[in-house]
Scaffold this active site. Structure first.
Site, PDB file in Angstrom:
ATOM      1  N   GLY A 189       0.708  -1.243  -0.040  1.00 47.34           N
ATOM      2  CA  GLY A 189       0.050  -0.121   0.003  1.00 47.34           C
ATOM      3  C   GLY A 189       0.964   1.218  -0.045  1.00 47.34           C
ATOM      4  O   GLY A 189       0.605   2.086   0.696  1.00 47.34           O
ATOM      5  N   ALA A 190       1.854   1.215  -0.713  1.00 53.30           N
ATOM      6  CA  ALA A 190       2.955   2.197  -0.793  1.00 53.30           C
ATOM      7  C   ALA A 190       2.737   3.361  -1.742  1.00 53.30           C
ATOM      8  O   ALA A 190       3.463   4.252  -1.917  1.00 53.30           O
ATOM      9  CB  ALA A 190       4.392   1.725  -0.637  1.00 53.30           C
ATOM     10  N   ASN A 191       1.535   3.417  -2.512  1.00 54.22           N
ATOM     11  CA  ASN A 191       1.263   4.363  -3.502  1.00 54.22           C
ATOM     12  C   ASN A 191       0.577   5.700  -2.715  1.00 54.22           C
ATOM     13  O   ASN A 191       0.699   6.522  -3.567  1.00 54.22           O
ATOM     14  CB  ASN A 191       0.679   3.807  -4.428  1.00 54.22           C
ATOM     15  N   GLY A 233       1.756   4.626   3.850  1.00 50.00           N
ATOM     16  CA  GLY A 233       2.377   3.842   3.037  1.00 50.00           C
ATOM     17  C   GLY A 233       3.443   4.717   2.236  1.00 50.00           C
ATOM     18  O   GLY A 233       4.677   4.204   2.022  1.00 50.00           O
ATOM     19  N   TYR A 267     -14.071  -3.769   9.309  1.00 48.42           N
ATOM     20  CA  TYR A 267     -12.801  -3.215   9.545  1.00 48.42           C
ATOM     21  C   TYR A 267     -12.060  -3.282  10.957  1.00 48.42           C
ATOM     22  O   TYR A 267     -10.940  -3.824  11.245  1.00 48.42           O
ATOM     23  CB  TYR A 267     -12.631  -2.003   9.302  1.00 48.42           C
TER      24      TYR A 267
END
Length: 324
Positions: A52-54, A58, A207
């Site tokens: 999730g680094a975009n 992240g 969640y």
């Protein structure tokens, strides 16, 4: 008799001044006590993966690692957004050893392919940050027969970590960092949830369940990794202004952003506790612990600390992913 309108109150200088002071105070307090910029740890020669680094937290985690000289692998679902983040991180860090690899943690097949690619390309792995997650997803079952939010936030990361575990052990000392949430305290343990049974889709309830399972899994993983040189910890990043609310309706998103402007952490601030767990000298050798958004050790909710639940967690997750 004097008449007044609500607008008179909101425009009154004392109200405006009080609101500004409150906002400034809260924003100052939310920064926490540990500053990544003051941490001298270098990651030269180290390899790190951030899922999730975009975007959001992240991206700032990956940027910090890149600035420390690591080889950083951005594990992203969207090629377009991942490519944009890749260019930005290289430009800001000056580190060309940053790479994009695609993975969708809701798909076990995608996770398998990603892990296979990593094992073929990388000789070492020193940091694995399981950051990717989603909230507010509609009710759904994946092609693997898993509830969508559980697949994305928990089962996918569980499988990814399991597949990369031997590489992490080979590269020890190494660290696994799982991004959970304070919301885990509102979660419940019901293993039928994994397949979408007995769930109520109210706000972030699903969640919350997944975030509780994240910690249960992390603690049992840490127990199993004792003596290997690989640590595993979980954390709460804070209430952060990220895109985690993008799946909710307009009104919920609007209120979240309105309140968040004054009181929530930015994505950069929200990345701090993860970076602390991943690189700081203070957390070296610490494992099976849960950290809050101020980088302090705190006790997770009682179910998260139940060893019997941890054993059962592993057994069920291994069974659900064993077909691969």
């Amino acid at each position: 008799m004097m008449s007044w309108e609500w607008s008179d109150i909101f425009c009154h200088p004392l109200w405006v001044i009080s609101t500004v002071i409150l906002a400034i105070t809260v924003r100052a307090q939310r920064k926490g006590s540990w500053d990544p910029r003051a941490c001298p740890v270098s990651l030269n020669g180290k390899t790190a993966i951030v899922t999730g680094a975009n975007t959001g937290i992240g991206k700032f985690i990956a940027l910090d690692f890149a600035r420390r000289g690591a080889r950083v692998i951005l594990a992203c679902r969207s090629e377009a957004r991942g490519t944009s983040a890749l260019k930005e991180i290289i430009e800001l860090s000056g580190n060309e050893d940053v790479h994009l690899r695609l993975v969708d943690t809701s798909s076990l097949d995608s996770v398998q392919k990603f892990a296979t690619q990593i094992l073929e390309e990388q000789k070492e792995l020193h940091i694995l940050v399981n950051n990717a997650g989603a909230s507010g997803l509609p009710k759904g079952i994946t092609a693997d027969g898993l509830e969508t939010t559980f697949a994305t936030n928990h089962i996918g990361p569980f499988l990814l970590t399991s597949l990369l575990l031997d590489l992490l052990k080979k590269s020890a000392p190494a660290r696994i960092v799982n991004v959970s949430s304070l919301n885990h305290r509102r979660g419940k343990v019901d293993f039928s949830h994994f397949k979408g049974e007995n769930l109520t889709y109210v706000m972030d309830s699903v969640y919350n369940h997944t975030k509780l399972h994240n910690i249960i899994w992390t603690n049992e993983l840490a127990r199993r990794l004792q003596g290997t040189g690989v640590t595993a910890n979980s954390l709460h990043p804070g209430v952060v202004m990220t895109e985690v609310m993008r799946n909710y309706n307009f009104i919920v998103r609007f209120l979240f952003n309105l309140v968040g402007f004054f009181f929530f952490k930015s994505s950069k601030e929200g990345a701090v506790s993860t970076i602390y767990c991943a690189v700081s000298e203070e957390t070296e050798g610490i494992t099976g612990k849960y950290f809050d958004s101020d980088c302090s050790l705190v006790l997770a909710a009682p179910p998260a600390r139940d060893p019997a639940l941890g054993v059962k967690e592993f057994e069920i997750c291994e069974r659900l992913t064993s077909k691969l």
